[in-house]
Enzyme design. Structure first.
Site, PDB file in Angstrom:
ATOM      1  N   GLU A  36      -1.604  -9.090   3.430  1.00 58.44           N
ATOM      2  CA  GLU A  36      -2.774  -9.553   4.162  1.00 58.44           C
ATOM      3  C   GLU A  36      -3.745 -10.153   3.143  1.00 58.44           C
ATOM      4  O   GLU A  36      -4.094  -9.494   2.156  1.00 58.44           O
ATOM      5  CB  GLU A  36      -3.451  -8.401   4.907  1.00 58.44           C
ATOM      6  N   ARG A  81       5.037   4.494  -1.101  1.00 59.15           N
ATOM      7  CA  ARG A  81       4.130   3.578  -1.779  1.00 59.15           C
ATOM      8  C   ARG A  81       3.804   4.118  -3.164  1.00 59.15           C
ATOM      9  O   ARG A  81       3.987   5.311  -3.441  1.00 59.15           O
ATOM     10  CB  ARG A  81       2.844   3.382  -0.966  1.00 59.15           C
ATOM     11  N   LYS A 139      -7.402  -1.206  -1.120  1.00 60.03           N
ATOM     12  CA  LYS A 139      -8.168  -2.449  -1.280  1.00 60.03           C
ATOM     13  C   LYS A 139      -9.616  -2.271  -0.849  1.00 60.03           C
ATOM     14  O   LYS A 139     -10.526  -2.877  -1.420  1.00 60.03           O
ATOM     15  CB  LYS A 139      -7.497  -3.577  -0.499  1.00 60.03           C
TER      16      LYS A 139
END
Length: 566
Positions: free
Chosen positions: A48, A277, A287
């Site tokens: 994204e 992850r 983020k």
């Protein structure tokens, strides 16, 4: 680490890789290929564009691009640009640069979810016509309330049983901008009593009156990630959709959506697979948190060398090879864990130890005067660019009466017999030069040493003393008149705690010494050092030239050895 958890990114000639070079994702791919389910492996990397990529994304890039390449398939770069309120073309460009810098390339042109907005819209219409989607006017707060809890089933929205005709009309009005932002959403009609919260009539579309960086103002409704992601994969023919474990439950939405769309409900449709992850010690890969660090001026920007972003690591001196190597070392598994940062630091040390040329820099200088050396004389000496690699050649260094050494390399009185640096009446060798012996010092009014006075043995250039005395200590130096002033940014870990995500307010655990600025000198050969070029400053660590416009600035990448826990 168990060998099955290691991911080896090396080109293989065979179509199906051997079991001794595998992980659970490769096992799935091997089985699919052996059964003829697919004839080519197609993956995708779908960031994204709402921030810069970080080290966790680097692991995903290496996995998706590397796996596809090993199986002689390809990987698409597709931007998940479905939320214009948080996205920016700056992030699009930075992501493309990061992927290329890591050594990968995508198949054909860059793709965007926004390329498929017309198709997504038609898919939503199909679900409405099948009575599998409806427009809901409950507020966001009410939707959460109606969803229930893990122990309590949800209850149906009062709008759930609206007619197909009503829902088509409402959805059209959403598209035309006739409803306010947040007034309604399109929801899937699945099961409000499902044991999986994500299946309790999830939202498929929401209203956003924002200018989109690709489609401008053509749309005011935007699909949710879970809806757009799977359809985008199907449109592109992706075979193995690899994502992180937080999307494990959402795989049910992925499958439900494709199973209920006639064009995509096929045997060779994409399937989603999840891996753990990357959670790195002394760093955050959120983020949202990274942006807060920037907004609150704890760091200078996304490419601050203390940031775990790819651009930050690059500016700090990390190389593409070291990050790819790190991704291989940590492997691929389905178990979430906290990765030891020393693995990342070991990867860059191993790379730079082999590839970085040597040089000398005095970061915290003090002047040293060699009293028995001719004042007017400047010698040119030879020094290897790499002691273990003659092919890297040599360089010229200067030697004269006045030189700089590091303050830490001198004590007036040696603390013990094992002290291998310079002290009064003690000898050391200057790197690539002569043996010197300290005789006295000069100090300022505060008692700080301003000058060290020495003598040198002129018969010790490149050889041991003729009388057989042993001199074990070696220190580095730069000649004063030819040295180049430089700034050194000594970076350390941004957080004091290994797992900063445990703290609600991460600002309370910021390391106050994560950046220390020093001013010293480097060899004249570094006057025109390339930006991002790495060097081993002998006895100091690995540094790279910063992209600063303030003269020579070097960023410390990592020390010569791990001293954090010592």
């Amino acid at each position: 680490m168990h060998p099955e958890l290691w991911l080896i990114h090396k080109p293989m000639d065979q179509k199906i890789l051997a079991n001794n070079s595998t992980n659970f994702i490769r096992n799935v791919i091997n089985e699919d290929l052996s059964k003829g389910k697919y004839n080519k492996v197609i993956t995708r990397f779908p960031p994204e564009p709402n921030g810069y990529l970080h080290i966790g994304h680097a692991k995903s890039i290496c996995l998706n691009f590397g796996t596809a390449s090993d199986y002689k398939g390809y990987c698409n770069l597709r931007f998940d640009d479905t939320n214009p309120s948080k996205e920016d073309i700056e992030y699009v460009n930075s992501i493309k640069n990061d992927v290329r810098w890591l050594g990968f390339n995508w198949d054909k042109e860059v793709k965007f979810s926004s390329n498929y907005f017309d198709i997504f819209y038609e898919c939503a219409i199909e679900l409405i016509q099948k009575e599998l989607a409806y427009v809901c006017f409950l507020s966001a707060e009410k939707i959460r309330e109606y969803r229930g809890t893990l122990k309590k089933p949800g209850k149906n929205s009062p709008y759930r049983n609206s007619s197909i005709k009503e829902n088509l009309s409402f959805f059209e009005k959403m598209k035309l901008g006739e409803f306010k932002e947040g007034e309604c959403v399109l929801r899937a009609k699945i099961d409000m009593s499902s044991s999986f919260m994500c299946m309790r009539d999830p939202a498929l579309y929401r209203i956003r009156f924002e200018t989109h960086h690709q489609t401008k103002d053509n749309w005011c409704i935007y699909p949710m990630y879970d809806f757009a992601h799977c359809i985008g994969d199907a449109i592109e023919g992706v075979t193995h959709s690899i994502c992180t474990l937080e999307f494990q439950d959402n795989r049910r939405i992925y499958d439900w959506t494709l199973e209920n769309l006639d064009a995509f409900n096929k045997n060779d449709r994409p399937h989603q697979y999840e891996f753990s992850r990357l959670n790195l010690e002394y760093a955050t890969t959120s983020k949202r948190t990274l942006k807060l660090l920037i907004d609150n001026n704890y760091v200078s920007g996304w490419n601050d060398p203390r940031m775990p972003t790819i651009s930050g690591l690059r500016r700090r001196g990390y190389t593409p090879a070291s990050i790819r190597d790190f991704s291989e070392r940590i492997g691929v598994s389905k178990v979430n864990s906290l990765t030891d940062i020393s693995i990342l630091e070991a990867a860059i040390r191993d790379d730079l130890n082999t590839n970085a040329p040597r040089s000398m820099a005095v970061i915290d200088p003090v002047k040293l005067v060699i009293e028995n050396y001719t004042k007017e004389k400047i010698e040119l000496l030879k020094a290897p660019n790499h002691p273990q690699n003659e092919e890297m050649g040599s360089r010229e260094i200067y030697f004269g009466k006045e030189i700089y050494i590091d303050k830490a390399d001198f004590q007036e009185i040696a603390p013990n017999n094992k002290f291998k640096r310079l002290a009064i009446d003690k000898e050391v060798r200057l790197r690539n030069a002569y043996i010197i012996k300290a005789t006295r010092v000069a100090k300022d009014k505060e008692g700080n040493i301003t000058t060290i006075f020495c003598t040198y043995d002129s018969d010790t250039l490149g050889k041991n003393p003729s009388d057989g005395r042993k001199v074990k200590g070696v220190i580095h130096f730069v000649e004063c008149s030819k040295s180049i002033p430089a700034e050194f940014k000594i970076y350390d870990r941004l957080f004091l705690e290994a797992n900063p995500s445990r703290f609600e307010d991460m600002s309370t655990i910021i390391n106050p010494e994560s950046l220390i600025i020093k001013h010293g000198y480097v060899e004249p050969t570094l006057k025109d050092a390339e930006v991002e070029k790495s060097y081993q400053f002998e006895r100091e660590g690995y540094f790279c030239r910063d992209n600063s416009d303030k003269g020579l600035v070097f960023n410390k990448t990592v020390g010569l050895r791990d001293t954090w826990n010592q």
